[in-house]
Design a protein around this motif. Sequence first.
Motif, mmCIF file in Angstrom:
data_model
loop_
_atom_site.group_PDB
_atom_site.id
_atom_site.type_symbol
_atom_site.label_atom_id
_atom_site.label_comp_id
_atom_site.label_asym_id
_atom_site.label_seq_id
_atom_site.Cartn_x
_atom_site.Cartn_y
_atom_site.Cartn_z
ATOM 1 N N LEU A 1 1.297 2.906 -13.306
ATOM 2 C CA LEU A 1 1.308 2.154 -12.049
ATOM 3 C C LEU A 1 0.332 2.721 -11.006
ATOM 4 N N ALA A 2 -0.402 3.775 -11.386
ATOM 5 C CA ALA A 2 -1.304 4.399 -10.406
ATOM 6 C C ALA A 2 -2.383 3.428 -9.949
ATOM 7 N N THR A 3 -2.716 2.460 -10.794
ATOM 8 C CA THR A 3 -3.753 1.494 -10.410
ATOM 9 C C THR A 3 -3.154 0.176 -9.934
ATOM 10 N N ALA A 4 -1.822 0.090 -9.947
ATOM 11 C CA ALA A 4 -1.167 -1.170 -9.550
ATOM 12 C C ALA A 4 -1.006 -1.289 -8.044
ATOM 13 N N PHE A 5 -1.072 -0.177 -7.354
ATOM 14 C CA PHE A 5 -0.914 -0.167 -5.892
ATOM 15 C C PHE A 5 -2.203 0.335 -5.247
ATOM 16 N N PRO A 6 -2.596 -0.203 -4.088
ATOM 17 C CA PRO A 6 -3.639 0.452 -3.308
ATOM 18 C C PRO A 6 -3.095 1.794 -2.806
ATOM 19 N N LEU A 7 -3.755 2.902 -3.197
ATOM 20 C CA LEU A 7 -3.288 4.242 -2.826
ATOM 21 C C LEU A 7 -4.155 4.828 -1.725
ATOM 22 N N HIS A 8 -3.518 5.531 -0.795
ATOM 23 C CA HIS A 8 -4.234 6.176 0.304
ATOM 24 C C HIS A 8 -3.770 7.618 0.438
ATOM 25 N N GLY A 9 -4.715 8.474 0.798
ATOM 26 C CA GLY A 9 -4.392 9.887 0.964
ATOM 27 C C GLY A 9 -3.929 10.259 2.360
ATOM 28 N N SER A 10 -4.013 9.315 3.285
ATOM 29 C CA SER A 10 -3.530 9.565 4.642
ATOM 30 C C SER A 10 -3.158 8.229 5.272
ATOM 31 N N ARG A 11 -2.450 8.293 6.382
ATOM 32 C CA ARG A 11 -2.044 7.076 7.076
ATOM 33 C C ARG A 11 -3.249 6.306 7.588
ATOM 34 N N PRO A 12 -3.236 4.983 7.453
ATOM 35 C CA PRO A 12 -4.324 4.207 8.045
ATOM 36 C C PRO A 12 -4.268 4.333 9.562
ATOM 37 N N HIS B 1 0.840 -1.199 0.000
ATOM 38 C CA HIS B 1 0.000 0.000 0.000
ATOM 39 C C HIS B 1 0.875 1.249 0.000
ATOM 40 N N LEU B 2 0.483 2.250 -0.793
ATOM 41 C CA LEU B 2 1.218 3.519 -0.812
ATOM 42 C C LEU B 2 0.346 4.627 -0.234
ATOM 43 N N ILE B 3 0.922 5.401 0.651
ATOM 44 C CA ILE B 3 0.226 6.561 1.210
ATOM 45 C C ILE B 3 0.895 7.777 0.588
ATOM 46 N N VAL B 4 0.202 8.437 -0.315
ATOM 47 C CA VAL B 4 0.848 9.484 -1.109
ATOM 48 C C VAL B 4 -0.152 10.558 -1.503
ATOM 49 N N THR B 5 0.285 11.808 -1.366
ATOM 50 C CA THR B 5 -0.546 12.925 -1.814
ATOM 51 C C THR B 5 0.240 13.861 -2.739
ATOM 52 N N GLU B 6 1.558 13.751 -2.730
ATOM 53 C CA GLU B 6 2.405 14.650 -3.517
ATOM 54 C C GLU B 6 2.090 14.505 -5.019
ATOM 55 N N PRO B 7 1.663 15.602 -5.640
ATOM 56 C CA PRO B 7 1.288 15.528 -7.064
ATOM 57 C C PRO B 7 2.412 15.016 -7.964
ATOM 58 N N ARG B 8 3.665 15.384 -7.630
ATOM 59 C CA ARG B 8 4.781 14.918 -8.469
ATOM 60 C C ARG B 8 4.907 13.406 -8.431
ATOM 61 N N ILE B 9 4.670 12.806 -7.281
ATOM 62 C CA ILE B 9 4.800 11.347 -7.173
ATOM 63 C C ILE B 9 3.602 10.672 -7.835
ATOM 64 N N LEU B 10 2.420 11.248 -7.678
ATOM 65 C CA LEU B 10 1.242 10.712 -8.374
ATOM 66 C C LEU B 10 1.451 10.791 -9.885
ATOM 67 N N LYS B 11 2.085 11.872 -10.335
ATOM 68 C CA LYS B 11 2.345 12.025 -11.768
ATOM 69 C C LYS B 11 3.259 10.908 -12.285
ATOM 70 N N VAL B 12 4.286 10.584 -11.513
ATOM 71 C CA VAL B 12 5.212 9.516 -11.896
ATOM 72 C C VAL B 12 4.477 8.177 -11.973
ATOM 73 N N LEU B 13 3.592 7.925 -11.014
ATOM 74 C CA LEU B 13 2.816 6.681 -11.024
ATOM 75 C C LEU B 13 1.888 6.633 -12.246
ATOM 76 N N GLU B 14 1.317 7.787 -12.571
ATOM 77 C CA GLU B 14 0.385 7.805 -13.708
ATOM 78 C C GLU B 14 1.115 7.630 -15.036
#
Lengths: 150, 150, 114, 114
Positions: free
Chosen positions: D88-99, D71-84
Amino acid sequence: MKRLDMSDRDDRGGGRPEVIALSFPARADLVALARFTAASVGARAGFDVEEIEDLRLAVDELVVSFEAVQAGGTIHLRYTHDAGTVTIECTVEPGLRSHPSEGIAGGELWGGDGELSRQLLDALVDEHGREQRQGRPCVWLRKHRANASA
Amino acid sequence: MKRLDMSDRDDRGGGRPEVIALSFPARADLVALARFTAASVGARAGFDVEEIEDLRLAVDELVVSFEAVQAGGTIHLRYTHDAGTVTIECTVEPGLRSHPSEGIAGGELWGGDGELSRQLLDALVDEHGREQRQGRPCVWLRKHRANASA
Amino acid sequence: MSEDNGPLVVVDGEIDLAVAPSLRERLETLLAAGHSTLYLDLLDATFLDSTALGVLVTVREQCQRAGGALHLIVTEPRILKVLEITGLATAFPLHGSRPDLAGTDQGDETTRHE
Amino acid sequence: MSEDNGPLVVVDGEIDLAVAPSLRERLETLLAAGHSTLYLDLLDATFLDSTALGVLVTVREQCQRAGGALHLIVTEPRILKVLEITGLATAFPLHGSRPDLAGTDQGDETTRHE
Ligand SMILES: Nc1ncnc2c1ncn2[C@@H]1O[C@H](COP(=O)(O)OP(=O)(O)O)[C@@H](O)[C@H]1O
Ligand SMILES: Nc1ncnc2c1ncn2[C@@H]1O[C@H](COP(=O)(O)OP(=O)(O)O)[C@@H](O)[C@H]1O
């Protein structure tokens, strides 16, 4: 993959292109130098914040594309900007691999990342390529400012 | 003012000295490149945070010492570190002064700062000097890590 | 005009050769407007080199000639170190925080330098 | 062990060639200790390149083979851009905050990577 066209570089926009050159040993903790320099050149070329971030990541991808082969070598970077266009060329001078564990190479870690790197470069810059330059591998990229005058 | 002794550089500590080279047009907003690179080299040489800050300021002083004369020229920096000692040499390649207002020179603004610069270098580094190198002015500094093995 | 009050100029980041000219211009504009005492807020400045220091020395002399002073508001140890090395730590009135803005004309003149 | 819970690893700053090996080591140590689901907190990461992405892809496969997920916890637009960009943006369960850390063993395993 295109070839790097040097011919139209020096007179585009009628100005003098600015050249920044950077050489450093191929070590993981020095790749940040390549990124910082890219940010400075991007700012000089009038790139906006997002374009500068693109350029920082793109030059990182150029440099790490040399990792596995060239541990112990020297990375040479040449940054040029002219009329809102930044060109970055990266060549490697092979070295004696006296401390393989310390170099940029991470052994099997990096296998298969070339495809990710290529996808990123395709998306982040306008042109990029890989060629031989005086018997040495050279990777390069070129990126135009969105509102470039050229 | 001492002369830069190159003779003992390559074998001190028995290791290979690492060399980082940086060239950029003599422009005010590129001096930050010299500082960032100094910080990277200082970190590689094992300098602590305070020593790295000293080195960043010291290289800034080397570069600005060339300002008035060399607008339009190119600044060449060579950073070497070996066994906890960092050496930085700065030379200038004169250029055509086509855009005097854009260069590092600030005209009369900088007059009289040489004394402040010298005081800072005296305090921040172990040795520094100015000499001619192949007909070009060269300023250099050398700084040892507090806990250097050499 | 009171010698203790004067406009506040705020600079942040690295005060180097790229920034020193505009800092000088900013301070001299206030001098030309008749202010003899100036306050320079360096609380968010992280770096200061001899070119910036040269500006401070020059402006300080102009303030003194006009019967005022150049006050520095600074806590950053690196900047204090630069002032000490060059023997200038006692040449400027130094403050650890911004003076109270009430009752002065600083509110209007406060401008962020970036 | 529940597939939804797992240790949390925190990385900050620029995740590049200099940092990727230790990140990989850290994640694989947890896999070797029997965890199949891992949480990677990238909230304070500012940069991520293909070498770091390569680590994430490799570790993700190991997690999946063990029946878990990365699981990735990520909000930084630059990192989301790299995943997109890399699909790979759909390859990982993404979260906007810590569980929520309560009721898992994450508290113990949480370690700051620097
Ligand atoms: N931090 C800053 N705050 C205000 N003005 C600045 C700052 N940095 C640069 N400037 C101004 O921007 C102008 C251009 O800066 P300069 O470094 O000389 O770039 P260039 O070489 O491209 O002209 C200068 O007039 C300078 O005073
Ligand atoms: N941010 C970090 N967090 C944890 N470990 C790190 C970090 N940066 C570097 N390292 C580790 O420090 C070690 C040395 O880093 P490296 O960049 O290879 O320097 P060197 O070339 O001097 O060996 C590596 O094992 C790397 O995994």
